[in-house]
Motif scaffolding. Structure first.
Motif, short mmCIF file in Angstrom:
data_model
loop_
_atom_site.label_atom_id
_atom_site.label_comp_id
_atom_site.label_asym_id
_atom_site.label_seq_id
_atom_site.Cartn_x
_atom_site.Cartn_y
_atom_site.Cartn_z
N TYR A 122 -3.85 -6.07 -1.64
CA TYR A 122 -5.15 -6.25 -2.29
C TYR A 122 -5.92 -4.92 -2.26
N LYS A 123 -6.45 -4.53 -3.41
CA LYS A 123 -7.23 -3.29 -3.45
C LYS A 123 -8.54 -3.43 -2.69
N LYS A 124 -9.12 -4.63 -2.73
CA LYS A 124 -10.36 -4.88 -2.00
C LYS A 124 -10.15 -6.08 -1.09
N LEU A 125 -10.38 -5.88 0.19
CA LEU A 125 -10.23 -6.94 1.18
C LEU A 125 -11.49 -6.94 2.04
N SER A 126 -12.10 -8.12 2.20
CA SER A 126 -13.40 -8.19 2.88
C SER A 126 -13.29 -8.22 4.40
N VAL A 158 6.40 -1.21 2.16
CA VAL A 158 7.09 -2.09 1.20
C VAL A 158 6.36 -2.06 -0.15
N ALA A 159 5.04 -2.16 -0.12
CA ALA A 159 4.26 -2.17 -1.35
C ALA A 159 4.42 -0.87 -2.13
N ALA A 160 4.46 0.24 -1.39
CA ALA A 160 4.63 1.54 -2.04
C ALA A 160 5.99 1.65 -2.72
N LYS A 161 7.00 1.01 -2.11
CA LYS A 161 8.35 1.09 -2.64
C LYS A 161 8.60 0.12 -3.79
N THR A 162 7.99 -1.08 -3.69
CA THR A 162 8.29 -2.13 -4.67
C THR A 162 7.21 -2.34 -5.72
N ASN A 163 6.05 -1.71 -5.51
CA ASN A 163 4.90 -1.85 -6.41
C ASN A 163 4.38 -3.31 -6.47
N ILE A 164 4.58 -4.06 -5.37
CA ILE A 164 4.03 -5.40 -5.29
C ILE A 164 2.51 -5.30 -5.14
N SER A 165 1.77 -6.03 -5.93
CA SER A 165 0.31 -6.06 -5.84
C SER A 165 -0.18 -7.44 -6.19
N LEU A 166 -1.27 -7.88 -5.53
CA LEU A 166 -1.81 -9.19 -5.80
C LEU A 166 -3.15 -9.13 -6.54
N ASP A 167 -3.61 -7.94 -6.88
CA ASP A 167 -4.86 -7.80 -7.64
C ASP A 167 -4.60 -7.88 -9.13
N MET A 218 -11.57 -19.90 15.66
CA MET A 218 -10.44 -18.98 15.70
C MET A 218 -9.62 -19.14 14.42
N LEU A 219 -8.79 -18.15 14.17
CA LEU A 219 -7.98 -18.11 12.95
C LEU A 219 -6.51 -18.29 13.29
N VAL A 220 -5.84 -19.16 12.53
CA VAL A 220 -4.38 -19.22 12.59
C VAL A 220 -3.87 -18.15 11.65
N GLY A 221 -3.49 -17.01 12.21
CA GLY A 221 -3.06 -15.87 11.40
C GLY A 221 -1.63 -16.04 10.91
N HIS A 222 -1.31 -15.34 9.85
CA HIS A 222 -0.03 -15.49 9.14
C HIS A 222 0.36 -14.14 8.55
N MET A 223 1.65 -13.92 8.41
CA MET A 223 2.15 -12.63 7.95
C MET A 223 1.52 -12.16 6.63
N GLY A 224 1.12 -13.11 5.78
CA GLY A 224 0.56 -12.74 4.48
C GLY A 224 -0.80 -12.09 4.60
N TYR A 225 -1.79 -12.84 5.07
CA TYR A 225 -3.17 -12.32 5.08
C TYR A 225 -3.51 -11.48 6.31
N MET A 226 -2.60 -11.46 7.33
CA MET A 226 -2.85 -10.61 8.49
C MET A 226 -1.87 -9.44 8.58
N GLY A 227 -0.87 -9.41 7.73
CA GLY A 227 0.09 -8.32 7.74
C GLY A 227 0.19 -7.62 6.40
N ALA A 228 0.42 -8.40 5.35
CA ALA A 228 0.67 -7.82 4.03
C ALA A 228 -0.59 -7.56 3.21
N ALA A 229 -1.63 -8.36 3.42
CA ALA A 229 -2.81 -8.30 2.55
C ALA A 229 -3.43 -6.90 2.39
N PRO A 230 -3.58 -6.11 3.46
CA PRO A 230 -4.17 -4.78 3.27
C PRO A 230 -3.41 -3.90 2.28
N ALA A 231 -2.10 -4.15 2.15
CA ALA A 231 -1.30 -3.36 1.22
C ALA A 231 -1.29 -3.94 -0.18
#
Length: 325
Positions: free
Chosen positions: A103-107, A316-325, A88-101
């Protein structure tokens, strides 16, 4: 007709086997993947809860620290695991909430590739600065950032961590320029604040409180909606420089999509029993971890929250232009 009967019998037999397996579950140790380094706030909270859930299930829970890429490596590993309830995964706001917005590519897909099992209590963050920093309060730090662009260095637990995301969110909301310095975990990021190598950090309360109590750092503000009982003299961002602001780190346990419902229910029931233990919940509350209403701890509630957070961070990403790629 004979073929249909054969197929129905096969399905019935498979269902019976699945029910029997779920009833016996667990018969061996369970692995919880924590996609951050050992010793950080996510790891500490996960281990504390895992120990108690393991007692209820009668099998040990082993923590697998599969860190890297803001937690997305561990999340992808969990998504590909066999859906039998033993990973099982210990999920977190970053990779389970924010990541789709971010990262351009998420596996993996946080919603489509996982079964939500249960949600942890939330953990607010505290903005702390090194003891020698000239800013004595949050207003002073914002003023420092505006008068000295490029001179405010805020460390974080790594790209995609809550300390990174919330720092970026606060800087954007306050319209100040901050240099965000990623580390390999919250531990070393905090050590460099204490040592004076960087100016400050947004750290989770369960690891921040001891440093504040021992006067190793100076707390300027908390990200919760209201002041924390353990830090009554530390104002919220909402009451000072960012009216209406509120943010906490949220967590949950997720299983790979296809894990039997009976298994998920058994794990959820074990956790809900743990959360009725007043001594345990009082201990978490003493660390300024925010307890939630009982109905918000369930897998169904976590599923709805995950969907809402994915949508929130896309906005949030659309408004702030935050990106991790």
């Amino acid at each position: 007709m004979r073929f249909i009967k054969t197929v129905l019998c096969a399905f019935a037999a498979a269902a019976a086997v699945g029910a029997a397996q779920a009833q016996a579950y667990p018969t061996k140790p369970i692995t919880w993947i924590v996609p951050f380094a050992a010793g950080g706030p996510t790891d500490a909270l996960a281990r504390s809860i895992a120990e108690r859930v393991a007692r209820e299930l009668g099998q040990p829970i082993v923590i697998d620290n599969s860190a890297g890429a803001g937690g997305t490596i561990g999340a992808a590993k969990a998504a590909r695991a066999t859906p039998d309830g033993y990973t099982m995964l210990v999920g977190h706001m970053g990779y389970m909430g924010a990541a789709p917005a971010l990262y351009k590519k998420l596996s993996y897909d946080p919603v489509k590739d996982f079964e939500p099992v249960f949600r942890f209590p939330d953990t607010p963050l505290v903005l702390m600065v090194r003891k020698e920093h000239p800013a004595r309060n949050i207003e002073g730090l914002i003023d420092f950032a505006r008068k000295s662009p490029d001179k405010l260095f805020i460390s974080n637990a790594g790209v995609g961590s809550s300390s990174h995301l919330i720092a970026a969110l606060v800087a954007s909301a306050a319209n100040v320029k901050v240099t965000l310095v990623p580390y390999k975990g919250a531990g070393p990021a905090l050590v460099d604040v204490i040592g004076g190598q960087v100016d400050g950090i947004f750290d989770q309360t369960n690891t921040a409180l001891p440093q504040i109590t021992e006067s190793k750092v100076r707390a300027l503000a908390v990200t919760s909606k209201v002041r924390l009982p353990q830090l009554k003299d530390v104002p919220t961002l909402a009451e000072t420089v960012l009216p209406g602001f509120e943010a906490s780190t949220w967590y949950g346990i997720y299983a790979p999509r296809g894990t039997p419902k009976a298994v998920l229910d058994k794990v959820q029931q074990a956790y809900l029993k743990v959360m009725t233990d007043k001594a345990f919940t009082d201990k978490m509350s003493s660390q300024a971890i925010q307890m939630l209403p009982a109905e918000q701890y369930t897998g169904a509630a976590l599923g709805k929250h995950t969907e809402a957070e994915v949508a929130r961070w896309k906005a949030v990403a659309a408004k702030t232009n935050i990106s991790l790629d």
